[in-house]
Write an enzyme that holds these catalytic residues in place. Structure first.
Site, short mmCIF file in Angstrom:
data_model
loop_
_atom_site.label_atom_id
_atom_site.label_comp_id
_atom_site.label_asym_id
_atom_site.label_seq_id
_atom_site.Cartn_x
_atom_site.Cartn_y
_atom_site.Cartn_z
N LYS A 260 0.82 -1.21 0.00
CA LYS A 260 0.00 0.00 0.00
C LYS A 260 0.86 1.27 0.00
O LYS A 260 2.06 1.22 0.29
CB LYS A 260 -0.96 -0.03 1.20
C1 LIG Z 1 -5.41 -4.28 1.03
C2 LIG Z 1 -6.88 -4.13 1.16
C3 LIG Z 1 -7.57 -4.54 2.31
C4 LIG Z 1 -6.97 -5.36 3.40
O1 LIG Z 1 -5.89 -4.87 4.02
P1 LIG Z 1 -5.07 -5.77 5.06
O2 LIG Z 1 -4.27 -4.74 5.80
O3 LIG Z 1 -4.24 -6.69 4.23
O4 LIG Z 1 -6.02 -6.48 5.93
C5 LIG Z 1 -8.92 -4.26 2.40
N1 LIG Z 1 -9.58 -3.65 1.42
C6 LIG Z 1 -8.97 -3.27 0.28
C7 LIG Z 1 -9.77 -2.58 -0.77
C8 LIG Z 1 -7.61 -3.52 0.10
O5 LIG Z 1 -7.02 -3.19 -1.04
#
Ligand SMILES: *Cc1c(COP(=O)(O)O)cnc(C)c1O
Length: 376
Positions: free
Chosen positions: A183
């Site tokens: 991210k």
């Molecule tokens: C990455 C992501 C998540 C989950 O994030 P984690 O930290 O891996 O639990 C949830 N929603 C979206 C849209 C994502 O891209």
């Protein structure tokens, strides 16, 4: 030639120093100093009253649902196109996911489809700011208000995005973020729940520490709950990243612009949309290829892979995944969600890692163009 990664962070000496300080000093009476600084700075940045650091965005969605009172017998509406983490916690709490269609331009939840999916059992909607893009937030919030439906904004992919000058994550009863390594802002693994609601904030603090209020020294649990806490090392990393967030978001927008300059004039390629009045933080530069080129995402990814370019598929409709085939709701969605099923087979995420260079974007764009033209 070195492989071009699809996603990855931008770490500087600042992050290394904050984490080193945390591991040396964030103990005893200072055990929470980095959480406090990270949460306070995060709430200020998003423009909300409260922020709670958590081990993941998935846990933030789970706690949002529990805190908002969603449980067995309830339905929760979620866009068919998103990462499964948006929807999986609906199952954790015993509720039923209802998959709504997406808007053909924003690729986010369609307000119209959302409204059509509402029943007397609908308790909440999870709105996703897909790939950094913003949905038609006014229409969605208006529908939710009229039907008394709680709103969870999944801004996992959209830190730094805006709608009418307000930051992504600040629109719902809760907003949730991911700091996974892929991210824009990362703590390796991690997440944040934000809210303006004092009742939700206190409930989340209680639920994330085995059903006891913050500061409880008697180990007196009044409910069976969860253990969802972030470590101080992650909080230190997150704080350092947050102090650089403008730079991180600007780089994402720069990468998108490099692609746009090279791909915008190619007929039959659609890149991420930035609706008027919104700011897209372009977590993943995404190309949807006109079906006329005769190339599906699996083939295209394979061809790009031959050039050492790492891509990802546009999310498959959740209702098409094996994980949901036992669910009657999935079958209904397969008929209903025509936009999701039309776009998804033809989309790929292009390399969007924060360490990408302009030369690499040039190379990726040229490879993509030559693949398309060799189809003719
Ligand atoms: C990455 C992501 C998540 C989950 O994030 P984690 O930290 O891996 O639990 C949830 N929603 C979206 C849209 C994502 O891209």
């Amino acid at each position: 030639m070195k492989r071009i990664p699809v996603a990855g962070p931008w770490i500087t000496q600042k992050e290394v120093e904050y984490v080193a300080d945390a591991v040396a000093n964030a103990w005893y009476d200072k055990a929470n100093i980095y959480h406090e600084r990270f949460e306070k700075a995060f709430a200020d940045y998003i423009g909300v009253r409260y922020a709670v650091s958590l081990p993941s965005c998935t846990s933030a969605i789970h706690l949002s649902l529990v805190a908002l009172g969603v449980g067995p017998g309830d339905e929760v509406i979620v866009p068919d196109i998103t990462w499964i983490a948006s929807a999986a916690p609906i199952t954790y709490v015993g509720a039923t996911p209802v998959f709504a269609d997406i808007d053909p331009k924003t690729w986010c939840l369609s307000a119209k489809s959302f409204e059509e999916c509402i029943t007397s059992r609908t308790k909440a909607v999870i709105v996703v700011d897909l790939y950094g893009g913003m949905p038609d937030m006014e229409a969605i919030l208006d529908i939710a208000r009229r039907h008394n439906i709680a709103v969870i904004e999944d801004a996992a992919e959209a830190i730094g995005s805006e709608h009418k000058g307000k930051r992504a994550g600040s629109f719902g009863d809760t907003g949730v973020f991911s700091f996974h390594g892929s991210k824009t802002l990362t703590t390796g693994e991690g997440g944040m729940l934000v809210t303006n609601r004092e009742d939700v904030y206190h409930r989340v603090l209680f639920l994330r520490d085995h059903g006891r209020p913050p500061g409880d020294k008697m180990f007196w649990n009044t409910e069976v709950a969860y253990k969802y806490k972030m470590s101080s090392l992650q909080a230190a990393l997150g704080l350092a990243q947050l102090e650089r967030v403008e730079e991180l978001v600007a780089r994402k927008r720069q990468i998108f612009q490099w692609y746009q300059e090279r791909l915008d004039d190619v007929p039959g390629i659609t890149l991420n949309y930035e609706a008027p009045g919104t700011k897209n933080s372009y977590w993943m530069v995404t190309a949807v290829i006109d079906p006329d080129w005769g190339l599906k995402k699996e083939q295209l990814m394979k061809l790009m892979n031959d050039y050492n370019i790492d891509c990802r598929p546009f999310f498959h409709p959740l209702s098409s995944l094996p994980a949901y085939q036992a669910l009657e709701q999935a079958r209904q969605a397969q008929y209903r969600n025509q936009v999701s099923y039309q776009i998804s087979p033809y989309g790929i995420n292009l390399p969007s890692a924060l360490n990408l260079t302009r030369e690499q974007v040039e190379y990726v764009s040229n490879v993509l163009k030559s693949i398309l033209h060799s189809q003719r």
